[in-house]
Design a protein around this motif. Structure first.
Motif, PDB file in Angstrom:
ATOM      1  N   LYS A  76      -5.051  -6.515   6.582  1.00  0.00           N
ATOM      2  CA  LYS A  76      -5.399  -5.949   7.903  1.00  0.00           C
ATOM      3  C   LYS A  76      -6.269  -4.708   7.778  1.00  0.00           C
ATOM      4  O   LYS A  76      -6.797  -4.204   8.762  1.00  0.00           O
ATOM      5  CB  LYS A  76      -4.134  -5.649   8.708  1.00  0.00           C
ATOM      6  CG  LYS A  76      -3.217  -4.584   8.089  1.00  0.00           C
ATOM      7  CD  LYS A  76      -1.997  -4.367   8.966  1.00  0.00           C
ATOM      8  CE  LYS A  76      -1.007  -3.358   8.410  1.00  0.00           C
ATOM      9  NZ  LYS A  76      -0.351  -3.729   7.145  1.00  0.00           N
ATOM     10  N   GLU A  77      -6.406  -4.201   6.544  1.00  0.00           N
ATOM     11  CA  GLU A  77      -7.205  -2.978   6.341  1.00  0.00           C
ATOM     12  C   GLU A  77      -8.686  -3.271   6.051  1.00  0.00           C
ATOM     13  O   GLU A  77      -9.432  -2.364   5.670  1.00  0.00           O
ATOM     14  CB  GLU A  77      -6.612  -2.125   5.207  1.00  0.00           C
ATOM     15  CG  GLU A  77      -5.144  -1.751   5.383  1.00  0.00           C
ATOM     16  CD  GLU A  77      -4.861  -0.733   6.491  1.00  0.00           C
ATOM     17  OE1 GLU A  77      -5.712  -0.528   7.382  1.00  0.00           O
ATOM     18  OE2 GLU A  77      -3.760  -0.135   6.451  1.00  0.00           O
ATOM     19  N   VAL A  78      -9.122  -4.506   6.251  1.00  0.00           N
ATOM     20  CA  VAL A  78     -10.536  -4.839   6.052  1.00  0.00           C
ATOM     21  C   VAL A  78     -11.484  -3.855   6.753  1.00  0.00           C
ATOM     22  O   VAL A  78     -12.483  -3.444   6.162  1.00  0.00           O
ATOM     23  CB  VAL A  78     -10.835  -6.292   6.510  1.00  0.00           C
ATOM     24  CG1 VAL A  78     -12.314  -6.529   6.724  1.00  0.00           C
ATOM     25  CG2 VAL A  78     -10.310  -7.276   5.476  1.00  0.00           C
ATOM     26  N   ILE A  95     -10.433   0.412  -3.870  1.00  0.00           N
ATOM     27  CA  ILE A  95      -9.000   0.230  -4.143  1.00  0.00           C
ATOM     28  C   ILE A  95      -8.211   1.124  -3.190  1.00  0.00           C
ATOM     29  O   ILE A  95      -8.511   2.314  -3.063  1.00  0.00           O
ATOM     30  CB  ILE A  95      -8.672   0.603  -5.606  1.00  0.00           C
ATOM     31  CG1 ILE A  95      -9.386  -0.362  -6.566  1.00  0.00           C
ATOM     32  CG2 ILE A  95      -7.159   0.585  -5.848  1.00  0.00           C
ATOM     33  CD1 ILE A  95      -9.232   0.001  -8.039  1.00  0.00           C
ATOM     34  N   HIS A  96      -7.225   0.542  -2.524  1.00  0.00           N
ATOM     35  CA  HIS A  96      -6.307   1.304  -1.666  1.00  0.00           C
ATOM     36  C   HIS A  96      -4.895   1.120  -2.205  1.00  0.00           C
ATOM     37  O   HIS A  96      -4.435  -0.014  -2.364  1.00  0.00           O
ATOM     38  CB  HIS A  96      -6.394   0.809  -0.224  1.00  0.00           C
ATOM     39  CG  HIS A  96      -5.253   1.267   0.631  1.00  0.00           C
ATOM     40  ND1 HIS A  96      -4.932   2.598   0.771  1.00  0.00           N
ATOM     41  CD2 HIS A  96      -4.340   0.582   1.365  1.00  0.00           C
ATOM     42  CE1 HIS A  96      -3.873   2.704   1.569  1.00  0.00           C
ATOM     43  NE2 HIS A  96      -3.497   1.492   1.934  1.00  0.00           N
ATOM     44  N   LEU A  97      -4.238   2.231  -2.528  1.00  0.00           N
ATOM     45  CA  LEU A  97      -2.897   2.175  -3.124  1.00  0.00           C
ATOM     46  C   LEU A  97      -1.936   3.094  -2.387  1.00  0.00           C
ATOM     47  O   LEU A  97      -2.354   4.085  -1.778  1.00  0.00           O
ATOM     48  CB  LEU A  97      -2.954   2.641  -4.589  1.00  0.00           C
ATOM     49  CG  LEU A  97      -3.824   1.851  -5.563  1.00  0.00           C
ATOM     50  CD1 LEU A  97      -3.872   2.559  -6.906  1.00  0.00           C
ATOM     51  CD2 LEU A  97      -3.308   0.427  -5.723  1.00  0.00           C
ATOM     52  N   HIS A  98      -0.644   2.778  -2.518  1.00  0.00           N
ATOM     53  CA  HIS A  98       0.426   3.673  -2.083  1.00  0.00           C
ATOM     54  C   HIS A  98       1.100   4.243  -3.328  1.00  0.00           C
ATOM     55  O   HIS A  98       2.321   4.377  -3.372  1.00  0.00           O
ATOM     56  CB  HIS A  98       1.465   2.926  -1.251  1.00  0.00           C
ATOM     57  CG  HIS A  98       0.917   2.210  -0.057  1.00  0.00           C
ATOM     58  ND1 HIS A  98       1.610   1.228   0.614  1.00  0.00           N
ATOM     59  CD2 HIS A  98      -0.270   2.345   0.598  1.00  0.00           C
ATOM     60  CE1 HIS A  98       0.876   0.788   1.629  1.00  0.00           C
ATOM     61  NE2 HIS A  98      -0.272   1.446   1.638  1.00  0.00           N
ATOM     62  N   SER A  99       0.339   4.530  -4.359  1.00  0.00           N
ATOM     63  CA  SER A  99       0.882   5.019  -5.624  1.00  0.00           C
ATOM     64  C   SER A  99       1.619   6.343  -5.392  1.00  0.00           C
ATOM     65  O   SER A  99       1.258   7.130  -4.512  1.00  0.00           O
ATOM     66  CB  SER A  99      -0.248   5.185  -6.642  1.00  0.00           C
ATOM     67  OG  SER A  99      -1.324   5.880  -6.066  1.00  0.00           O
ATOM     68  N   ASN A 162      -0.029  10.800   4.892  1.00  0.00           N
ATOM     69  CA  ASN A 162       1.272  10.116   4.932  1.00  0.00           C
ATOM     70  C   ASN A 162       1.188   8.633   4.599  1.00  0.00           C
ATOM     71  O   ASN A 162       2.064   7.848   4.975  1.00  0.00           O
ATOM     72  CB  ASN A 162       1.927  10.262   6.320  1.00  0.00           C
ATOM     73  CG  ASN A 162       2.062  11.704   6.732  1.00  0.00           C
ATOM     74  OD1 ASN A 162       1.113  12.306   7.258  1.00  0.00           O
ATOM     75  ND2 ASN A 162       3.196  12.287   6.482  1.00  0.00           N
ATOM     76  N   HIS A 163       0.153   8.216   3.879  1.00  0.00           N
ATOM     77  CA  HIS A 163      -0.028   6.776   3.674  1.00  0.00           C
ATOM     78  C   HIS A 163      -0.406   6.451   2.220  1.00  0.00           C
ATOM     79  O   HIS A 163       0.331   5.750   1.539  1.00  0.00           O
ATOM     80  CB  HIS A 163      -1.087   6.294   4.683  1.00  0.00           C
ATOM     81  CG  HIS A 163      -1.408   4.837   4.623  1.00  0.00           C
ATOM     82  ND1 HIS A 163      -2.110   4.199   5.611  1.00  0.00           N
ATOM     83  CD2 HIS A 163      -1.164   3.887   3.680  1.00  0.00           C
ATOM     84  CE1 HIS A 163      -2.251   2.919   5.301  1.00  0.00           C
ATOM     85  NE2 HIS A 163      -1.679   2.714   4.128  1.00  0.00           N
ATOM     86  N   GLY A 164      -1.507   6.984   1.713  1.00  0.00           N
ATOM     87  CA  GLY A 164      -1.898   6.648   0.351  1.00  0.00           C
ATOM     88  C   GLY A 164      -3.337   7.017   0.073  1.00  0.00           C
ATOM     89  O   GLY A 164      -3.929   7.819   0.784  1.00  0.00           O
TER      90      GLY A 164
HETATM   91 ZN   LIG Z   1      -1.784   1.064   2.956  1.00  0.00          ZN
END
Ligand SMILES: [Zn+2]
Length: 209
Positions: A76-78, A95-99, A162-164
């Motif tokens: 959904k983050e396209v 690259i999108h991470l919640h590391s 608050n997300h990544g």
């Molecule tokens: Zn995310």
């Protein structure tokens, strides 16, 4: 060097996902990735999939408007991926991470939105430049794309509050290195918290750039 084929770019993406997963930088089905194709379309990870176990034939292919062309339903983050490609044409992989450390850092209050991490080591500066913070938005919100469009020009490293993290690179390997650099930089902050730090000076930074 000849341009990589779509098949090679799909393989690069899956390989990077596996490395991120094996290093503990993504867990469950969190995070997403994409790579730009030479024809102006994008390969994106499908929604709800583990980055560690990507099937290259099932990856989503979308056009520049985010419309699905083939493969599974995309993340959904396209929209924010496409927004970053548009605003920073040097970015060819994202690259999108919640590391853990980057996300912990993204939860801190009072960060400078246009320069969130005061550099302790040269590598953050050389690899990522300034780290930008975008306001908290519900995951999947179209506003994330608007935020990145506004502040993304010339930048490739972002913390979504608050997300990544979101990082771009000139190819998937570069994005992989950039994501790890951002994670390590945030980790250094927590490791040294409370200590008396000598940050790089403006002159130190100027010398690097
Ligand atoms: Zn995310």
């Amino acid at each position: 060097m000849s341009e990589k084929t779509e098949q090679e770019l799909r393989e690069d993406l899956a390989r990077a996902g596996k490395i991120l997963f094996e290093r503990g930088l993504t867990n469950g089905a969190a995070g997403n990735m994409s790579v730009a194709l030479p024809d102006g379309n994008f390969i994106v990870t499908p929604t709800g999939c583990s980055l560690g176990h990507l099937n290259i034939d099932e990856l989503s292919k979308v056009d520049a408007n985010g419309t699905l062309l083939s493969g599974k339903k995309p993340t959904k983050e396209v929209p924010f991926h496409i927004a970053l490609y548009k605003v920073n044409p040097s970015v060819k992989a994202i690259i999108h991470l919640h590391s853990s450390y980057s996300t912990a850092y993204a939860c801190l209050d009072g960060l400078d939105p246009m320069n969130a991490i005061k550099p302790m080591t040269p590598y953050l500066v050389m690899r990522l430049g300034k780290v930008i913070v975008t306001p908290y938005r519900k995951p999947g919100s179209a506003l994330i794309a608007d935020d990145i469009s506004k502040v993304g020009a010339g930048n490739k490293a972002f913390l979504l509050a608050n997300h990544g993290m979101v990082v771009g690179g000139k190819d998937m390997n570069d994005a992989l290195n950039n994501a790890q650099e951002l994670e390590e930089s945030c980790k250094l902050y927590f490791l040294t918290k409370g200590s008396n730090i000598r940050y790089l000076t403006d002159a130190d930074i100027k010398e690097l750039l």
